[in-house]
Design an enzyme around this catalytic site. Structure first.
Site, PDB file in Angstrom:
ATOM      1  N   GLU A   1     -37.062   2.726   1.606  1.00  0.00           N
ATOM      2  CA  GLU A   1     -37.979   2.685   0.378  1.00  0.00           C
ATOM      3  C   GLU A   1     -39.376   2.418   0.537  1.00  0.00           C
ATOM      4  O   GLU A   1     -39.851   1.537  -0.246  1.00  0.00           O
ATOM      5  CB  GLU A   1     -37.472   1.711  -0.369  1.00  0.00           C
ATOM      6  CG  GLU A   1     -35.806   1.890  -1.109  1.00  0.00           C
ATOM      7  CD  GLU A   1     -35.248   1.095  -2.208  1.00  0.00           C
ATOM      8  OE1 GLU A   1     -34.606   1.624  -2.986  1.00  0.00           O
ATOM      9  OE2 GLU A   1     -35.474   0.037  -1.901  1.00  0.00           O
TER      10      GLU A   1
HETATM   11  C1  TNX Z   1     -31.484  -0.348  -2.574  1.00  0.00           C
HETATM   12  S1  TNX Z   1     -30.243  -0.157   0.237  1.00  0.00           S
HETATM   13  C2  TNX Z   1     -32.169  -0.968  -1.800  1.00  0.00           C
HETATM   14  C3  TNX Z   1     -32.377  -2.396  -1.978  1.00  0.00           C
HETATM   15  C4  TNX Z   1     -31.753  -2.616  -3.179  1.00  0.00           C
HETATM   16  C5  TNX Z   1     -30.532  -1.887  -3.618  1.00  0.00           C
HETATM   17  C6  TNX Z   1     -29.731  -2.279  -4.893  1.00  0.00           C
HETATM   18  C7  TNX Z   1     -31.655  -0.274   0.538  1.00  0.00           C
HETATM   19  C8  TNX Z   1     -31.841   0.069   1.892  1.00  0.00           C
HETATM   20  N1  TNX Z   1     -32.523  -0.547  -0.404  1.00  0.00           N
HETATM   21  O1  TNX Z   1     -33.726  -2.560  -1.944  1.00  0.00           O
HETATM   22  O2  TNX Z   1     -31.790  -4.016  -3.301  1.00  0.00           O
HETATM   23  O3  TNX Z   1     -30.727  -0.473  -3.487  1.00  0.00           O
HETATM   24  O4  TNX Z   1     -28.527  -1.707  -5.040  1.00  0.00           O
END
Ligand code: TNX
Length: 537
Positions: free
Chosen positions: A341
Site C-alpha cells: 500500500e
Molecule cells: C491491508 S495487508 C493492509 C493493512 C491493514 C489491513 C486491514 C496489508 C499488507 N495491508 O495495512 O491493516 O488491510 O485489514
C-alpha cells in the site's frame, strides 16, 4: 411441510443420541454436540488433523505414579519439563522428569527417523506406556500439543480436578504439509504488551503454528526501540488508533518475546513496513520526508498516505540503521520489509527504494520477506518470501506477477485477505473487525487449498500459510480472541494437515469440540452459528 415440521425433531433426536456428525444438508444452525466431552477422546480427533492415525488397543492413563522420561539431550529434557509443567496443575500429580527411557510417559529423539522431518512426531499410546518420538525437539513439542488435545479439556485448568486422564490407544504419525505456518499480530495500530503477546503465542502454539510475525511499525506507531534512532520510540510510539497511549518494546523486552516464542519452537519474523506505512517514523524524524516537514501523528485507520523519500540519502541510512539493529535482535531467518500500500510513492521511487532496502537485509545474513506488492511493483531478490494478501477476485495479472516471482526463485506465503484475515468480520452483524475484503465466515476461511490456490504457483513453491490479525478495531486481548477463535485453528489445519483427509463437515465437529478447551483456557471465542457447539455453551 411435513419435512419441515419433522426436521427439528430429527435434530433433537440426533443430539440426544450423542450423534456428533453434523448434517451437511441442514440449513440453519447445525445440531449441538453433547454437553460433555467423552471420557476418552477418539485418537486423532484434534486440530490440526494428524497426517496418519491408527487407533487400537486400550488407552494409556496418566496416574499419580507417572514419570516423564527424557534422554540427556537438553532439547528433549526442556520439552519434557514443559509437558510435565503443563500436566501438573490440573492432575495434581508430581510427574517427575527422569532420565529413565523406561518411564511410562517417554520422550525420545530418533535422529534416523528422516520421514518425520523437522517437525513430525510419532505418538504411541497403550496401557502403561505412552511414547513420543521425533527427529528434533521441535517435533516433540508439536507432539506435546497432540498429547494435550487428546487429554480431556480439563487438563488446561489451573486447579486440581479429580478425574481420569486417558489417551486413546493407537499410533499417530504426523508431519506438517507446509514448513511455514504463521500468525501475524499488528501491534502498531493498537499496542499489545509483552504479556498480551505471550498469551497469543500460547494460543497459536496449541495449534502447531511455528511463526509469529510481528507488525512492528506503521503510520500510527513505532513499537520497537532502535538505539541509533531514539526518537522512533521517544516520539513515534506515543500514538495508536483512537488516540490511546501507544507503547513500544525495549530491546530487552523484545528479546524476551523472541525467547518465549523460541521455547515454543516458534520463529519470530519482525516487520518494519517500508517505504509506505511510515508516518510514525516521519513524525519522529521529519528530515526523512521529501519536504522536511513533520506530519501530524496519525490516529485514524486510513492508509496509503505516507512514504519515505527516494531521493534522500537519509532514507537509506535510516533503513540501514533500523534493519541492522532489528537483524541483530533476530535469531530467525527473515526480516519482513512490508512494501504494501505505498500508494503515495511514485512507482519509480518504490522500485528505487526497494532495490536498495533488500541488500540491507541480505547484508545481515537474513532473507527478505515482503507483501506481494514487491513482486508487482518491485523486483524481489532471489530467495525472497512473498506474502500474498490478495483476494479471490484480485485481477489475474496481479496474481501472475507473483507466479513470475516464483519462477525467478521466490517462495510464497499465502494470506488471502478474503480467507485468512482474522480481522475481517465473520458476518454483517459482527461488532468488531473490518470488511473491505468482505465477510469471512469460519467455513470460508477453512474451505480452500493453499497448494492449489494461486495459478502458476505449484505447491512446492508454497512455503505455507499465515493468519494476519490487524488491529485497527481491536484494542484488548479479548478482541484478539474473538476474531482469532474459531478461525485461527482452521488456518493451522490448512497449513499442517494433508489436503485429502479434511473436509468442512467433519472439521466443524472437531472444531466445536475445541470449545471445552477454550473455556478451560479462558479464551473469549466467537459462537459462530456455522459450528455445532457443545450443548449449553
Ligand atoms: C491491508 S495487508 C493492509 C493493512 C491493514 C489491513 C486491514 C496489508 C499488507 N495491508 O495495512 O491493516 O488491510 O485489514
Amino acid at each position: 411441510m411435513r419435512r419441515r415440521l419433522l426436521a427439528p425433531a430429527v435434530l433433537l433426536l440426533a443430539t440426544a443420541l450423542g450423534c456428533t456428525e453434523a448434517d451437511p444438508g441442514a440449513s440453519g444452525p447445525p445440531p449441538a454436540l453433547p454437553a460433555a466431552e467423552p471420557e476418552v477422546r477418539p485418537l486423532g480427533r484434534i486440530v490440526p488433523l494428524p497426517a496418519s492415525v491408527k487407533p487400537g488397543g486400550a488407552p494409556y492413563a496418566l496416574t499419580a505414579a507417572t514419570r516423564v522420561g527424557a534422554s540427556g539431550h537438553p532439547g528433549v529434557r526442556a520439552v519434557a519439563e514443559q509437558l510435565a509443567a503443563h500436566l501438573r496443575p490440573a492432575t495434581g500429580f508430581r510427574l517427575p522428569v527422569v532420565a529413565d527411557p523406561a518411564a511410562d510417559l517417554a520422550l525420545a529423539l530418533d535422529p534416523a527417523a528422516a520421514a518425520l522431518g523437522d517437525e513430525g512426531y510419532e505418538l504411541r499410546s497403550a496401557p502403561g506406556r505412552l511414547t513420543l518420538t521425533a527427529r528434533t525437539p521441535a517435533g516433540l513439542y508439536r507432539g506435546v500439543q497432540t498429547v494435550r488435545q487428546q487429554l480431556p479439556a480439563d487438563i488446561e485448568r489451573t486447579t486440581v480436578r479429580h478425574r481420569s486422564w486417558k489417551i486413546a490407544g493407537g499410533t499417530v504419525r504426523d508431519v506438517p504439509r507446509f514448513p511455514y505456518r504463521g500468525a501475524m499480530l499488528d501491534v502498531a495500530r493498537h499496542f499489545f504488551t509483552v504479556d498480551e503477546v505471550k498469551a497469543y503465542v500460547d494460543r497459536v502454539a496449541l495449534y502447531k503454528y511455528n511463526v509469529l510475525h510481528l507488525h512492528l511499525s506503521d503510520d500510527q506507531g513505532w513499537r520497537i526501540a532502535v538505539a541509533s534512532r531514539p526518537r522512533l520510540t521517544a516520539v513515534g510510539a506515543a500514538a495508536e488508533v483512537g488516540g490511546g497511549p501507544g507503547g513500544f518494546y525495549t530491546r530487552e523486552q523484545y528479546r524476551e518475546l523472541v525467547r518465549y516464542a523460541a521455547a515454543r519452537h516458534i520463529e519470530v519474523v519482525p516487520e518494519i513496513d517500508l517505504p509506505g506505512h511510515t508516518n510514525a517514523a516521519l513524525v519522529s524524524y521529519p528530515e526523512l520526508t521529501c519536504d522536511g516537514k513533520a506530519p501530524e501523528p496519525h490516529t485514524g485507520i486510513d492508509t496509503g498516505f505516507s512514504s519515505l523519500c527516494a531521493e534522500k540519502e537519509e532514507t537509506y541510512a535510516f533503513a540501514a540503521d533500523v534493519l541492522g539493529e532489528i537483524a541483530a535482535l533476530t535469531p530467525g531467518r527473515f526480516l519482513h520489509i512490508g512494501g504494501d500500500e505505498a500508494d503515495s510513492t511514485a512507482p519509480a521511487d518504490y522500485r528505487a527504494m526497494t532495490d536498495r532496502f533488500q541488500p540491507l537485509v541480505a547484508r545481515h545474513g537474513k532473507k527478505v520477506m515482503a507483501w506481494h506488492q514487491l513482486a508487482v511493483d518491485g523486483v524481489p531478490a532471489p530467495g525472497t518470501l512473498i506474502q500474498y494478501w490478495g483476494l479471490d477476485r484480485t485481477p489475474g495479472a496481479e496474481k501472475e506477477k507473483v507466479a513470475e516471482a516464483v519462477r525467478a526463485g521466490a517462495g510464497v506465503v499465502l494470506s488471502p485477505a478474503d480467507r485468512a484475515y482474522l480481522d475481517m468480520k465473520y458476518a454483517d452483524d459482527t461488532p468488531l473487525g473490518l470488511r473491505w475484503a468482505g465477510t469471512v465466515s469460519v467455513r470460508r476461511s477453512y474451505e480452500w487449498d493453499p497448494g492449489a490456490y494461486l495459478p502458476g504457483v505449484p505447491e512446492s513453491s508454497v512455503a505455507g500459510v499465515e493468519a494476519p490479525l490487524w488491529t485497527e478495531t481491536l484494542s484488548t486481548p479479548e478482541h484478539l480472541d474473538t476474531m482469532a477463535f474459531p478461525r485461527l485453528p482452521g488456518l493451522a489445519e490448512l497449513g499442517w494437515s494433508p489436503a485429502g483427509g479434511r473436509d468442512w463437515d467433519t472439521y466443524r465437529v472437531r472444531l466445536g469440540e475445541q470449545a471445552h478447551r477454550w473455556d478451560a483456557l479462558g479464551i473469549a471465542w466467537y459462537r459462530s452459528p456455522e459450528v455445532p457447539w457443545p450443548a449449553g455453551r
